[in-house]
Design a protein around this motif. Structure first.
Motif, PDB file in Angstrom:
ATOM      1  N   VAL A 423     -30.729  17.547  35.412  1.00 56.07           N
ATOM      2  CA  VAL A 423     -31.313  18.160  34.547  1.00 56.07           C
ATOM      3  C   VAL A 423     -30.823  20.245  34.088  1.00 56.07           C
ATOM      4  O   VAL A 423     -31.491  20.067  32.925  1.00 56.07           O
ATOM      5  N   SER A 426     -28.119  18.561  31.937  1.00 58.41           N
ATOM      6  CA  SER A 426     -28.870  18.352  30.467  1.00 58.41           C
ATOM      7  C   SER A 426     -29.461  19.499  29.861  1.00 58.41           C
ATOM      8  O   SER A 426     -29.258  19.159  28.144  1.00 58.41           O
ATOM      9  N   GLU A 439     -29.343  12.935  25.426  1.00 56.16           N
ATOM     10  CA  GLU A 439     -29.958  10.875  26.205  1.00 56.16           C
ATOM     11  C   GLU A 439     -29.326  10.709  27.053  1.00 56.16           C
ATOM     12  O   GLU A 439     -29.778   9.240  27.862  1.00 56.16           O
ATOM     13  N   ARG A 442     -30.888  11.743  30.338  1.00 54.61           N
ATOM     14  CA  ARG A 442     -31.639  10.942  30.460  1.00 54.61           C
ATOM     15  C   ARG A 442     -31.761   9.285  31.010  1.00 54.61           C
ATOM     16  O   ARG A 442     -32.664   9.149  32.274  1.00 54.61           O
ATOM     17  N   ASN A 443     -31.008   8.723  30.374  1.00 57.49           N
ATOM     18  CA  ASN A 443     -31.053   7.530  30.672  1.00 57.49           C
ATOM     19  C   ASN A 443     -30.077   7.251  32.245  1.00 57.49           C
ATOM     20  O   ASN A 443     -30.624   6.661  32.848  1.00 57.49           O
ATOM     21  N   LYS A 452     -38.168  14.204  37.887  1.00 60.74           N
ATOM     22  CA  LYS A 452     -37.739  16.190  38.847  1.00 60.74           C
ATOM     23  C   LYS A 452     -39.183  17.017  39.291  1.00 60.74           C
ATOM     24  O   LYS A 452     -40.180  15.142  39.717  1.00 60.74           O
ATOM     25  N   HIS A 506     -36.017  19.865  23.417  1.00 63.55           N
ATOM     26  CA  HIS A 506     -35.512  19.368  24.073  1.00 63.55           C
ATOM     27  C   HIS A 506     -36.520  19.307  25.364  1.00 63.55           C
ATOM     28  O   HIS A 506     -37.099  20.393  25.647  1.00 63.55           O
ATOM     29  N   GLN A 507     -35.508  18.398  26.234  1.00 63.44           N
ATOM     30  CA  GLN A 507     -36.101  18.806  27.899  1.00 63.44           C
ATOM     31  C   GLN A 507     -36.183  20.244  28.271  1.00 63.44           C
ATOM     32  O   GLN A 507     -35.386  20.360  28.654  1.00 63.44           O
TER      33      GLN A 507
END
Length: 588
Positions: A423, A426, A439, A442-443, A452, A506-507
């Motif tokens: 995380v 990312s 991405e 995440r994948n 998470k 975004h995340q």
């Protein structure tokens, strides 16, 4: 080995040998002299004398000598076994306590409640679950399962072994519940992370008219610390004063921890200054409280006072003061204090001290210094994930994306199953605009089935703790809370609040949905607190994760439009928001 063939003689409490044992006390050399005298005078056949000798030897900490004496006794009786099992358990030789119990079984000597109480306590100290369950079966077979002292010991054992359901079952079957049993249940809940249940059990205990003792109060203050339950903590403090409890080191330190972890450092310092006795634990608690609440200079000043008054700091003290320096940007002070660990106190740096140093240098923007520190001063064994995580967090804070990616590679190689690292990486890629990498991360998390940690926040209202998670609408007053929060967000927008750029797209670091920014758990908790409290009442929220940048910005504006002090304790530290300013000075 010489064996003592003993027969139970008349009790010799007035014999010269027995009086010599009493004078020797728990001191090994005098006991050896008395032992020699016992042999020379032929008193070694007295089992009573040998029992007294062996228990004093064990009390003196010479367990090897105690074992030697035990092996020399050919026909030990139940009193000797019980005395040995109890004293070895009491003075930290729990494994020997279990071994003496095994010898007792092999000798065919029946157990008593005295035996079971002591040996179960030894199992609790060792967290020896398998052995403890076996002894529980012996209790049932022997018919001592209704003995209140044995039951209390079993409650303690199962609670310490995280077997709370079994502990509660034993507790519920008790006819005469001792304060020890109540304390064991409350402590079991608190130590296993169920602080709400610990508080509820405490209330239940009070409703039955059972008076808590000082141990109960220490436990419940610890639960208040975990929950950030200042109101309950204050009522416990009032009870201590009303009932005239002596505020000793244990109780005083618990009060300091409670007030500090609830964000009231002033009150914590009042307790600290009123304590008649201060040990290293009390000093460290106050230093830690200053540091976590952003009072770095005060922490350093208190650390210096501690040394000047002759209390040497320990490893935990140095973690507390170095962390305080890291959170307040006191780099030169931190470096000086770190150096003094070895030069002045002969203490070696451990992993947690290295984490503090990397964190301190990284937060201050000295990323190259921090990275060099990792590569040159920390051995491979000490280069733990926590050290690299501190470095990666600093790279994110100061937007050094290249170095962050390099550190992340090392971190994922060391600890590939920790979702928090993915995380954080990312986020670094997202801030750098590398959405392709976002991405990819995440994948990768999906492929490795990593999830998470769920973020949540708690707030205490009228001595009851309410929990909120992001976007959750399970609270019975959700409609009012969400409506109030929507209105509050409109008001702070009018006051100048703007969502932190880039976070919406975004995340996020720890919480995400389509309402990712507006309905974070701490915002919901704050909205509920504002709804339920009157003007000028401080809002206190505890969050299990690090607060995001947008919430930090929004809460500064909320403190202005609501005209309230808002205190948020997140995973790392306290944030005291007042009149649009945070105590961290945006240095977090």
């Amino acid at each position: 080995m010489k064996h003592y063939n003993v027969a139970p003689p008349p009790s010799p409490p007035h014999s010269s040998a027995y009086q010599s044992l009493l004078r020797a006390g728990p001191r090994v050399k005098p006991l050896q002299q008395v032992h020699a005298h016992i042999i020379v005078t032929g008193s070694h056949r007295s089992l009573t004398l040998l029992t007294k000798l062996i228990t004093l030897v064990c009390t003196a900490g010479s367990i090897a000598y105690a074992r030697h004496l035990f092996r020399a006794i050919s026909n030990p009786d139940s009193f000797l076994f019980n005395s040995l099992i109890k004293v070895s358990s009491k003075f930290g030789f729990s494994l020997d306590s279990l071994l003496f119990y095994r010898h007792m079984l092999l000798a065919g000597i029946p157990q008593s409640s005295y035996t079971f109480t002591s040996v179960i306590k030894a199992c609790a100290s060792l967290s020896a679950c398998k052995f403890g369950r076996a002894i529980h079966s012996h209790v049932l077979v022997s018919g001592y399962d209704s003995d209140p002292f044995v039951q209390a010991a079993l409650v303690t054992f199962y609670a310490k072994s995280s077997e709370l359901i079994i502990a509660r079952n034993v507790f519920d079957r008790m006819r005469n519940r001792t304060i020890v049993a109540w304390n064991s249940m409350i402590s079991g809940y608190e130590q296993n992370g169920f602080s709400n249940e610990a508080v509820e059990f405490f209330y239940h205990m009070q409703s039955l008219g059972i008076e808590p003792d000082s141990a109960t109060l220490v436990i419940i203050l610890s639960a208040c610390s975990q929950l950030g339950a200042l109101s309950l903590g204050c009522s416990v403090h009032d009870y201590i004063i009303k009932k005239g409890f002596e505020i000793n080191v244990a109780l005083g330190t618990s009060l300091i921890n409670m007030y500090c972890r609830c964000g009231n450092v002033i009150k914590a310092r009042e307790v600290f200054d009123q304590m008649l006795e201060l040990n290293v634990i009390a000093w460290t608690a106050m230093i830690c409280g200053y540091g976590s609440n952003g009072y770095g200079l005060e922490a350093v000043d208190l650390f210096n006072q501690m040394i000047n008054k002759g209390t040497p700091p320990n490893n935990i003290t140095f973690v507390a003061i170095l962390s305080a320096c890291a959170h307040s940007g006191l780099v030169s002070e931190g470096r000086r204090i770190f150096s003094s660990m070895h030069t002045d106190f002969s203490l070696g740096a451990r992993v947690e001290h290295h984490v503090c140093m990397v964190d301190m240098l990284g937060r201050a923007g000295l990323l190259n210094d921090a990275y060099q520190y990792i590569k040159e001063l920390i051995s491979d064994e000490e280069r733990s994930p926590s050290v690299l995580t501190a470095m990666l967090g600093a790279c994110k804070m100061h937007k050094n994306f290249d170095l962050g990616a390099e550190v992340a590679e090392h971190l994922l190689a060391v600890e590939p199953e920790n979702p928090g690292h993915y995380v954080l990486l990312s986020n670094i890629y997202a801030l750098a605009g590398r959405m392709d990498r976002v991405e990819m991360i995440r994948n990768l998390m999906i492929k490795r089935k990593l999830k998470k940690q769920v973020g949540y926040s708690t707030i205490e209202i009228d001595q009851k703790t309410h929990l909120f998670s992001m976007g959750d609408k399970s609270h019975k007053e959700s409609r009012q809370i969400y409506g109030y929060l929507d209105d509050l967000m409109c008001r702070i927008r009018e006051a100048g609040y703007v969502p932190v750029p880039g976070l919406v797209m975004h995340q996020l670091e720890e919480e995400e949905t389509e309402y990712a920014l507006r309905y974070h758990s701490e915002k919901l908790a704050i909205a509920f607190g504002l709804l339920k409290t009157g003007p000028r009442v401080s809002i206190r929220v505890v969050k299990n994760l690090r607060m995001c940048e947008d919430c930090h910005s929004a809460i500064k504006f909320i403190s202005v439009v609501a005209d309230r002090e808002i205190i948020v304790r997140d995973k790392l530290r306290f944030h005291h928001f007042k009149s649009g300013v945070c105590s961290c000075g945006d240095y977090w």
